[in-house]
Scaffold this motif. Sequence first.
Motif, PDB file in Angstrom:
ATOM      1  N   THR A 313       0.816  -1.203   0.000  1.00 57.69           N
ATOM      2  CA  THR A 313       0.000   0.000   0.000  1.00 57.69           C
ATOM      3  C   THR A 313       0.858   1.265   0.000  1.00 57.69           C
ATOM      4  O   THR A 313       0.521   2.262  -0.645  1.00 57.69           O
ATOM      5  CB  THR A 313      -0.918  -0.037   1.250  1.00 57.69           C
ATOM      6  N   SER A 358       7.061   3.891   4.561  1.00 56.40           N
ATOM      7  CA  SER A 358       6.762   2.651   5.292  1.00 56.40           C
ATOM      8  C   SER A 358       5.961   2.990   6.532  1.00 56.40           C
ATOM      9  O   SER A 358       6.467   3.671   7.423  1.00 56.40           O
ATOM     10  CB  SER A 358       8.059   1.942   5.684  1.00 56.40           C
ATOM     11  N   THR A 363       9.846  -2.449   7.399  1.00 54.67           N
ATOM     12  CA  THR A 363       9.832  -3.367   6.261  1.00 54.67           C
ATOM     13  C   THR A 363      11.268  -3.602   5.759  1.00 54.67           C
ATOM     14  O   THR A 363      11.961  -2.658   5.370  1.00 54.67           O
ATOM     15  CB  THR A 363       8.922  -2.807   5.158  1.00 54.67           C
ATOM     16  N   VAL A 409      -4.263  -5.385   9.590  1.00 50.66           N
ATOM     17  CA  VAL A 409      -3.188  -5.701   8.642  1.00 50.66           C
ATOM     18  C   VAL A 409      -3.358  -4.892   7.355  1.00 50.66           C
ATOM     19  O   VAL A 409      -2.402  -4.343   6.811  1.00 50.66           O
ATOM     20  CB  VAL A 409      -3.149  -7.224   8.359  1.00 50.66           C
ATOM     21  N   SER A 411      -3.850  -1.850   5.298  1.00 51.82           N
ATOM     22  CA  SER A 411      -3.593  -0.438   5.621  1.00 51.82           C
ATOM     23  C   SER A 411      -4.663   0.469   5.018  1.00 51.82           C
ATOM     24  O   SER A 411      -5.038   0.316   3.861  1.00 51.82           O
ATOM     25  CB  SER A 411      -2.216  -0.079   5.061  1.00 51.82           C
ATOM     26  N   LYS A 610       1.349  -7.563   9.149  1.00 51.16           N
ATOM     27  CA  LYS A 610       1.378  -6.126   8.890  1.00 51.16           C
ATOM     28  C   LYS A 610       2.792  -5.616   8.685  1.00 51.16           C
ATOM     29  O   LYS A 610       3.043  -4.719   7.905  1.00 51.16           O
ATOM     30  CB  LYS A 610       0.739  -5.390  10.063  1.00 51.16           C
TER      31      LYS A 610
HETATM   32  C1  G6P Z   1       2.559  -5.611   4.312  1.00 56.45           C
HETATM   33  C2  G6P Z   1       1.215  -5.129   4.766  1.00 56.45           C
HETATM   34  C3  G6P Z   1       0.729  -4.002   3.848  1.00 56.45           C
HETATM   35  C4  G6P Z   1       1.767  -2.888   3.810  1.00 56.45           C
HETATM   36  C5  G6P Z   1       3.135  -3.407   3.398  1.00 56.45           C
HETATM   37  C6  G6P Z   1       4.214  -2.363   3.609  1.00 56.45           C
HETATM   38  O1  G6P Z   1       2.461  -6.246   3.095  1.00 56.45           O
HETATM   39  O2  G6P Z   1       0.291  -6.198   4.747  1.00 56.45           O
HETATM   40  O3  G6P Z   1      -0.464  -3.485   4.367  1.00 56.45           O
HETATM   41  O4  G6P Z   1       1.360  -1.925   2.897  1.00 56.45           O
HETATM   42  O5  G6P Z   1       3.495  -4.518   4.231  1.00 56.45           O
HETATM   43  O6  G6P Z   1       4.328  -2.077   4.978  1.00 56.45           O
HETATM   44  P1  G6P Z   1       4.968  -0.756   5.529  1.00 56.45           P
HETATM   45  O7  G6P Z   1       4.900  -0.890   7.020  1.00 56.45           O
HETATM   46  O8  G6P Z   1       6.377  -0.730   5.025  1.00 56.45           O
HETATM   47  O9  G6P Z   1       4.186   0.387   5.023  1.00 56.45           O
END
Ligand code: G6P
Length: 615
Positions: A313, A358, A363, A409, A411, A610
Amino acid sequence: MCGIVGYVGKKEAKPVLINGLLRLEYRGYDSAGIATIEDNHLIKVIKDKGRVNQLNENAEINSLTGTIGIGHTRWATHGKPSGVNSHPHLDNSRCFAVVHNGIIENYAELKEFLISKNYTFLSETDTEVIPNLINYYYENSSNSSLEGNEKFLKAVIDATKRLKGSYAIEVLSSLYPDCMIVVRKDSPLVIGKGENENYISSDIPAILSFTKDFYLLNDREFALITRNDIVFYNENAEKIQKEIKNITWDAGAAEKDGYDDFMLKEIYEQPKSIRETIGSRLPKDSISVIEDLALSKEYLESIKKIFIVACGTAMHAGLTAKGIIENLCEIPVEVEAASEFRYRNPIVNSRTLCIYISQSGETADTIAALKLAKSKDAKTIAITNVIGSSISREADYTLYTHAGPEIAVASTKAYTSQIVLLAILAINFAETLDINNSKVRELKKEILLLPGKIEEVLKNEQEIKEFANRIYKEKDVFFIGRGVDYTVALEGSLKLKEISYIHSEAYPSGELKHGPIALIENGITVISILTNPLLVEKSISNIQEVVTRGAKTFVVTNQELNHNFDKVIKIPETSPLISPILSVIPLQLLAYFISKAKGLDVDKPRNLAKSVTVE
Ligand code: G6P
């Protein structure tokens, strides 16, 4: 991924651990487990496949009465979800118990080493090497003069020196029943300080109801935690000082507040979260103010390209921001998935500005992509929601979205806040460059009107719910849009697949004819976003093409349409640059109600987590 929690104090540890784990389940929920040190100084472990609530119903759990303990909720990487693969893991002597978030990349080599030293393994996990390595170094310490807790600390330091990969680790030892040792590298870990008790967690909200005073560990910093003390060490076992941070978030922000699910609550929080993101950054009678960001006109003029790098997202927010920045700042922007960027040797140098988005700030791919750009002399800006998160410690500049804790989870409010903050950043750059002044004024005005307009969009809830109840049994759904509406189509499609498990695809409307239209047949649902007045006619033609082939149509638009589509959700007009902030909301609600109609767990969809702290 995975969530870890710990407690050292006077109360029974078990309820604190269960409470923390329930709040950390968004990080993974394949299995759960806790370990405590009991009165007889033995470590007792209860763990199993399944969720934290199942663990809490385990008949044996009440036998845990210790006042020091560790807990874990797992997102499986090495080894399938099962009782034996659940954390905590013990060493062969049952003297050391470990919970771990991250991945030990060289675990196979370490396992082989330990097997050669006669250690045996029960699980298929990478983690099980850690307690055994600690045991190995404890038994084979080169420094026999060490005594007490320091001997324990030294064994943990020596063991973790052998680890490659990422880890946040909590270690208990039956030989040292009054303390816990924790360390992190590339996975999050915070320590909450209480009165004669201390808390440990993967994130702040999980323990915010117990304390507001936190220490944030940096990579390869160790803490030896007892009931009354927290002592920090570097990897040479030298004591270091750390500052305590007082967190002002309201603990209630991490509760459901009467909503059925966090996702619905977070969708409804968007007027507020956007107000918080704007904060005092757009003063009425002067230029924008972005705290801690100091990029000069000369620097901005020297930039040849801006990269926006993120995952999921957050990357979709970046795609919307591309249009805003290019329009206002006249600098080319490239948006890329962090997992691709980090491995393809992108052309980045001191004339490239790299922006990383992020929500969690944890991430793994996004952080690695940021480190790569830094190593190539680019300036880096992190956009994150979590104060003190890993990314904030790596970037040259960090801008906080201030959207409040996002627990579901999938976003929602983080996405809209990210776009708002990126729009303010674009305004700030254009003001510094002194270009496009009237566009900047117009956009500022529209950003300030967003919270009220979101409230208008939310009033469509009932209609959206009715449409969701019509289509929730479908197998495939298509999302189409042009320009900025295409970036929202991508996000709407992602929301739908994440929480409803319906296969969905997003296409630029004009691309439909180049293949996907072959899949359109009687009764299929096509969701169309249509907000740019300049592209209305063309987009309507594309919708007509699918209607002709029998599709059901759900249209989100700010235009007056005189067409007979199955459902039209009318949203207020705003600047086409930021229209996704309004047009995404019906899509968030649609995904939510489809997931509810299917009876699914909206906040914790299968296989997802998440915070993706592994690559
Ligand atoms: C996971 C979550 C998503 C999120 C992505 C990036 O895939 O399920 O909802 O957009 O990670 O996470 P961040 O914390 O880096 O925005």
